[in-house]
Scaffold this active site. Structure first.
Site, PDB file in Angstrom:
ATOM      1  N   CYS A  17       0.872  -1.187   0.000  1.00 22.75           N
ATOM      2  CA  CYS A  17       0.000   0.000   0.000  1.00 22.75           C
ATOM      3  C   CYS A  17       0.906   1.233   0.000  1.00 22.75           C
ATOM      4  CB  CYS A  17      -0.853  -0.004   1.257  1.00 22.75           C
ATOM      5  SG  CYS A  17       0.174   0.033   2.749  1.00 22.75           S
ATOM      6  N   HIS A  79       3.556   2.011  11.884  1.00 22.49           N
ATOM      7  CA  HIS A  79       2.429   1.814  12.803  1.00 22.49           C
ATOM      8  C   HIS A  79       2.187   2.995  13.719  1.00 22.49           C
ATOM      9  CE1 HIS A  79       4.668  -1.939  11.919  1.00 22.49           C
ATOM     10  NE2 HIS A  79       3.481  -2.306  11.497  1.00 22.49           N
ATOM     11  N   CYS A 101       2.306   5.894   8.974  1.00 21.68           N
ATOM     12  CA  CYS A 101       1.445   6.077   7.805  1.00 21.68           C
ATOM     13  C   CYS A 101       0.566   7.308   8.029  1.00 21.68           C
ATOM     14  CB  CYS A 101       0.569   4.856   7.589  1.00 21.68           C
ATOM     15  SG  CYS A 101      -0.562   5.102   6.191  1.00 21.68           S
ATOM     16  N   HIS A 129      -0.974  -4.761  19.534  1.00 23.25           N
ATOM     17  CA  HIS A 129      -0.492  -4.352  18.215  1.00 23.25           C
ATOM     18  C   HIS A 129       0.118  -2.954  18.345  1.00 23.25           C
ATOM     19  CE1 HIS A 129      -0.422  -3.051  14.036  1.00 23.25           C
ATOM     20  NE2 HIS A 129      -0.476  -4.332  13.706  1.00 23.25           N
ATOM     21  N   GLU A 131       0.253  -0.421  16.455  1.00 24.92           N
ATOM     22  CA  GLU A 131      -0.599   0.717  16.058  1.00 24.92           C
ATOM     23  C   GLU A 131      -1.578   1.068  17.182  1.00 24.92           C
ATOM     24  OE1 GLU A 131      -2.827   0.472  12.308  1.00 24.92           O
ATOM     25  OE2 GLU A 131      -4.253   1.879  13.172  1.00 24.92           O
ATOM     26  N   SER A 228      -1.228  -7.737  10.635  1.00 32.32           N
ATOM     27  CA  SER A 228      -2.658  -7.771  10.963  1.00 32.32           C
ATOM     28  C   SER A 228      -3.499  -7.914   9.702  1.00 32.32           C
ATOM     29  CB  SER A 228      -3.037  -6.486  11.710  1.00 32.32           C
ATOM     30  OG  SER A 228      -4.429  -6.400  11.876  1.00 32.32           O
ATOM     31  N   ASN A 229      -3.241  -7.072   8.711  1.00 30.59           N
ATOM     32  CA  ASN A 229      -4.132  -7.102   7.542  1.00 30.59           C
ATOM     33  C   ASN A 229      -3.992  -8.408   6.760  1.00 30.59           C
ATOM     34  OD1 ASN A 229      -2.814  -6.392   4.668  1.00 30.59           O
ATOM     35  ND2 ASN A 229      -1.584  -5.484   6.295  1.00 30.59           N
ATOM     36  N   SER A 271       1.876  -5.321   3.500  1.00 34.06           N
ATOM     37  CA  SER A 271       3.310  -5.191   3.779  1.00 34.06           C
ATOM     38  C   SER A 271       4.155  -6.230   3.048  1.00 34.06           C
ATOM     39  CB  SER A 271       3.544  -5.299   5.297  1.00 34.06           C
ATOM     40  OG  SER A 271       2.835  -6.412   5.812  1.00 34.06           O
TER      41      SER A 271
HETATM   42  S1  SF4 Z   1      -2.268  -0.721   5.591  1.00 31.89           S
HETATM   43 FE1  SF4 Z   1      -1.356   0.630   7.149  1.00 31.89          FE
HETATM   44  S2  SF4 Z   1       0.392   1.551   6.091  1.00 31.89           S
HETATM   45 FE2  SF4 Z   1      -0.967   0.735   4.513  1.00 31.89          FE
HETATM   46  S3  SF4 Z   1      -2.287   2.479   3.903  1.00 31.89           S
HETATM   47 FE3  SF4 Z   1      -3.343   1.257   5.478  1.00 31.89          FE
HETATM   48  S4  SF4 Z   1      -2.831   2.340   7.377  1.00 31.89           S
HETATM   49 FE4  SF4 Z   1      -1.334   2.971   5.870  1.00 31.89          FE
END
Ligand code: SF4
Length: 311
Positions: A17, A79, A101, A129, A131, A228-229, A271
């Protein structure tokens, strides 16, 4: 039964991202401009390959500012950090570059602004976490973590007249909606964000898995266990009834996962670098895949500027 992979279907979008791109570029530019070592508080992004690559280039990853020598160049990870960490780093005189970010910073700014108006917060997120630690650490008190619906029933804000919700940016969109519904049921006057905090990249990657998962026999998610994502993408596919596996590197692939599976879906967390996706594709070709198809999906154009001093 033996592996019988025929096709690979790529989720769109997947992988890096804008916030991850920017964070890695900040470390690389700091290394180029100031030379090694550049200290980075916490993994710059939650990916083993990225961290090892930057280590090889001279980045030193630390958790505790006590491990940073005087006069050093220090980067905050994507984070974000608490006010306590920011203030300590400033007090010790490090040359600081903030790779938080901008979408996380936006949440921090909102928390600070509403706090000054007397708000207390419920934060939807995962305990521990970084963040969540960074966002909760914008305030010394008055921000309560809720991880699930059961926490919503338990939480005890000091007042409910001025209560606002914030979320971690990388949550399951569906889980967050369920928790928010429970919050609104218990605290009907709660202030919702005008725009949700879950970021565009998290939303888009989950939307892409919702389209892809029903069309494949098994889904592979490239991502590190700490991401996490990436974890949310694997869980989402499983909820949709599609077997899913997360791999940190192509070496984690197990041929047994693909026994009797013809269509393999492939995605990557925000990531996870594209080089790993390409290496996974090569392994799947070795297991028999003859076609690699890209699914139609959202084209992301978001870019974030670099901090002053590194442009
Ligand atoms: S995943 Fe995290 S680093 Fe990527 S755009 Fe979303 S908030 Fe920002």
């Amino acid at each position: 039964m033996t592996a019988s992979v025929e096709s690979v279907m790529l989720a769109e979008p997947r992988g890096f991202c804008a916030g991850v791109d920017r964070a890695i570029e900040i470390v690389e530019r700091a290394l180029a401009k100031f030379g090694a070592p550049v200290y980075v508080r916490h993994e710059i992004v939650h990916n083993t390959y990225v961290v090892n690559d930057l280590k090889a280039k001279g980045a030193v990853f630390i958790e505790d500012l006590a491990d940073v020598p005087p006069g050093a160049t220090l980067v905050f990870s994507a984070h974000g950090v608490s006010q306590a960490v920011r203030q300590e780093a400033q007090a010790r005189g490090f040359s600081i570059f903030d790779a938080t970010c901008p979408l996380v910073t936006k949440v921090h700014v909102e928390v600070g602004k509403l706090h000054r108006q007397g708000y207390e917060f419920l934060m939807i997120g995962h305990k521990g976490h970084p963040e969540v630690e960074g966002t909760m650490g914008q305030l010394s008190e008055g921000i309560h973590l809720v991880e699930d619906v059961a926490d919503v029933a338990r939480v005890q804000p000091r007042q409910t007249e001025r209560l606002a919700v914030v979320t971690q940016t990388t949550l399951s969109v569906d889980d967050a909606a369920e928790i928010l519904t429970a919050i609104k049921a218990r605290f009907p006057q709660v202030r919702e964000q005008k725009q949700q905090d879950i970021c565009y990249a998290t939303q888009n990657r989950q939307d892409a898995v919702k389209v892809l998962a029903p069309q494949v026999d098994v889904l592979v998610v490239v991502g590190s266990p700490t991401s996490s994502n990436s974890n949310r993408l694997r869980e989402l596919a499983e909820r949709l009834g599609t077997q899913a596996h997360m791999v940190d590197s192509p070496d984690d692939l197990q041929s047994a996962w693909f026994d009797g599976k013809q269509r393999v879906g492939l995605t990557a967390g925000a990531s996870a670098p594209d080089i790993l996706v390409q290496q996974v594709i090569e392994r799947l070709k070795a297991l028999g895949a003859v076609s690699v198809q890209r699914m139609p999906g959202v084209v992301e154009t978001t870019r974030f500027p670099l901090p002053k001093g590194l442009k």
